[in-house]
Scaffold this active site. Sequence first.
Site, PDB file in Angstrom:
ATOM      1  NE  ARG A   1      -4.146  -1.755   0.356  1.00 25.62           N
ATOM      2  CZ  ARG A   1      -4.138  -3.177  -0.320  1.00 25.62           C
ATOM      3  NH1 ARG A   1      -2.990  -3.603  -0.773  1.00 25.62           N
ATOM      4  NH2 ARG A   1      -5.059  -3.770  -0.068  1.00 25.62           N
TER       5      ARG A   1
ATOM      6  CB  SER B   1      -8.732  -2.224   4.189  1.00 27.73           C
ATOM      7  OG  SER B   1      -9.035  -3.655   3.753  1.00 27.73           O
TER       8      SER B   1
ATOM      9  CD  GLU C   1      -5.954   0.408   2.401  1.00 29.25           C
ATOM     10  OE1 GLU C   1      -6.726   0.932   1.781  1.00 29.25           O
ATOM     11  OE2 GLU C   1      -5.508  -0.618   2.650  1.00 29.25           O
TER      12      GLU C   1
HETATM   13  N1  EPU Z   1     -10.295 -11.455  10.011  1.00 30.29           N
HETATM   14  C1  EPU Z   1     -10.907 -11.356  11.473  1.00 30.29           C
HETATM   15  N2  EPU Z   1     -11.986 -10.677  11.525  1.00 30.29           N
HETATM   16  C2  EPU Z   1     -12.533  -9.583  10.470  1.00 30.29           C
HETATM   17  C3  EPU Z   1     -11.735  -9.615   9.227  1.00 30.29           C
HETATM   18  C4  EPU Z   1     -10.860 -10.450   9.150  1.00 30.29           C
HETATM   19  O1  EPU Z   1     -10.543 -12.191  12.166  1.00 30.29           O
HETATM   20  O2  EPU Z   1     -13.340  -9.030  10.885  1.00 30.29           O
HETATM   21  C5  EPU Z   1      -9.287 -12.204   9.901  1.00 30.29           C
HETATM   22  C6  EPU Z   1      -9.665 -13.148   8.600  1.00 30.29           C
HETATM   23  O3  EPU Z   1     -10.272 -14.277   9.089  1.00 30.29           O
HETATM   24  C7  EPU Z   1      -8.189 -13.498   8.095  1.00 30.29           C
HETATM   25  C8  EPU Z   1      -7.775 -12.137   8.293  1.00 30.29           C
HETATM   26  O4  EPU Z   1      -8.104 -11.407   9.315  1.00 30.29           O
HETATM   27  O5  EPU Z   1      -7.594 -14.697   8.859  1.00 30.29           O
HETATM   28  C9  EPU Z   1      -7.310 -11.488   6.974  1.00 30.29           C
HETATM   29  O6  EPU Z   1      -8.661 -10.969   6.646  1.00 30.29           O
HETATM   30  P1  EPU Z   1      -9.072 -10.939   4.853  1.00 30.29           P
HETATM   31  O7  EPU Z   1      -8.634 -12.049   4.267  1.00 30.29           O
HETATM   32  O8  EPU Z   1     -10.639 -10.760   4.883  1.00 30.29           O
HETATM   33  O9  EPU Z   1      -8.206  -9.681   4.382  1.00 30.29           O
HETATM   34  P2  EPU Z   1      -7.747  -8.397   5.243  1.00 30.29           P
HETATM   35  O10 EPU Z   1      -6.341  -8.642   5.614  1.00 30.29           O
HETATM   36  O11 EPU Z   1      -8.789  -7.988   6.204  1.00 30.29           O
HETATM   37  C10 EPU Z   1      -6.619  -7.255   3.000  1.00 30.29           C
HETATM   38  C11 EPU Z   1      -6.701  -6.128   2.140  1.00 30.29           C
HETATM   39  C12 EPU Z   1      -7.877  -6.035   1.348  1.00 30.29           C
HETATM   40  C13 EPU Z   1      -8.030  -7.206   0.604  1.00 30.29           C
HETATM   41  C14 EPU Z   1      -8.001  -8.398   1.097  1.00 30.29           C
HETATM   42  C15 EPU Z   1      -7.852  -9.552   0.344  1.00 30.29           C
HETATM   43  C16 EPU Z   1      -5.624  -4.615   3.382  1.00 30.29           C
HETATM   44  C17 EPU Z   1      -5.407  -3.462   4.441  1.00 30.29           C
HETATM   45  N3  EPU Z   1      -6.611  -4.958   2.983  1.00 30.29           N
HETATM   46  O12 EPU Z   1      -7.736  -7.423   3.975  1.00 30.29           O
HETATM   47  O13 EPU Z   1      -7.927  -4.883   0.651  1.00 30.29           O
HETATM   48  O14 EPU Z   1      -9.093  -7.115  -0.363  1.00 30.29           O
HETATM   49  O15 EPU Z   1      -6.588  -8.594   2.149  1.00 30.29           O
HETATM   50  O16 EPU Z   1      -6.492  -9.900  -0.057  1.00 30.29           O
HETATM   51  O17 EPU Z   1      -4.455  -4.915   3.221  1.00 30.29           O
HETATM   52  C18 EPU Z   1      -8.585  -2.468   0.869  1.00 30.29           C
HETATM   53  O18 EPU Z   1      -7.140  -2.481   0.709  1.00 30.29           O
HETATM   54  O19 EPU Z   1      -9.311  -1.505   0.780  1.00 30.29           O
HETATM   55  C19 EPU Z   1      -9.083  -3.873   0.855  1.00 30.29           C
HETATM   56  C20 EPU Z   1     -10.212  -4.378   0.574  1.00 30.29           C
END
Ligand code: EPU
Length: 337
Positions: free
Chosen positions: A160, A237, A333
């Site tokens: 990012r 996010s 972000e």
């Molecule tokens: N998780 C939780 N609770 C929640 C949300 C997530 O426990 O409420 C846990 C999930 O179970 C998982 C981990 O956190 O083990 C990661 O969650 P997820 O796969 O949903 O991805 P994220 O890390 O929350 C990132 C990006 C997203 C992108 C997704 C998929 C960032 C800040 N965000 O989210 O990007 O779509 O991975 O690759 O890096 C964005 O930047 O706007 C965005 C949506």
Amino acid sequence: MPIQHNVDLQAFNTLALPGRAARYRTIGSTAELAAKSLTEQPRFILGGGSNLVLDGDFDGLVLHMAIPGKRLLGEDSEAWYVEAGAGENWHDFVLWTLDRGWPGLENLSLIPGRVGAAPIQNIGAYGLEVGERLHGLKAWDFEARRIREFTAGDCRFGYRDSLFKQEGWHLTGRMAICTVVFRLPKVWQANIRYADLTQELASQHIAHPAPRDVARAVIAVRQRKLPDPTQLPNSGSFFHNPVVDAVVADALAHKHPTLPRYPQADGRVKLAAGWLIEQAGWKGKDLGPVGMYEKQALVLVNRGGATGSDVKRTMAAVQADVQTRFGVTLTPEPIFL
Ligand code: EPU
């Protein structure tokens, strides 16, 4: 397009926050950027408004990037080189490349925003960052008063992060990205290691997905987890996933064995901000009109009628609770205007 005055920006930010621009102009071509009347400060370069917290009125000039165009620039034995104008809708552009048989961007399907903003924060999802597909870009430099060309290497991409953020140009409005060229390799392999994607394709009994299948799976996962900004205003996010030293991650995992951890190439460890926020009790919780989404705690949502101050209040409360509970600092972000 002439400069307009006192323009309402609520429809131009996906959090639907209120605020007006003292001066506003839509930019439909690179040539328009050379106008002397656009040199005033403060200046803000607006794309799709999907990574923006509008904190009231902006007493300056907003340039809304609408430069159109999508074309195949060339190809060699290894890749297609595809150019898009900064104003193109990102998701429509991804679908357009897939329609033409040039895969490589499918993991980034359905990300809100416009093409010109994609390199600035190096948008990423489901195991791919745009920097990995970027060949180069052209931007108007308001200080040098000329077009500058940047290669992918020049852009210093990180998680990012990019040169544009490192130099603060996304805040000062120094550089307006006009066109972006993507390099889409002709040898294609599905990138479906991300757990959600693997599961989605398995549930559809697709063992050998085509690019379109991957796009469809990404869209399905996103639609299940992330709110549609036109239904429930949000900016994706809201916080970065924090990257901490391995010793810090180990100590946290010792106390919290289910904490998701992603080791990085530099030895540090990325933590899941969504998990930290959920554990801190914020999943589906609101403070006034702004809360954290019930299906994905990392997404901050405007339940209706929120202002930039409401967003900042909820943001600060979430940050404080995560800090107290885990000793981890969450950074937002979006850009604050
Ligand atoms: N998780 C939780 N609770 C929640 C949300 C997530 O426990 O409420 C846990 C999930 O179970 C998982 C981990 O956190 O083990 C990661 O969650 P997820 O796969 O949903 O991805 P994220 O890390 O929350 C990132 C990006 C997203 C992108 C997704 C998929 C960032 C800040 N965000 O989210 O990007 O779509 O991975 O690759 O890096 C964005 O930047 O706007 C965005 C949506």
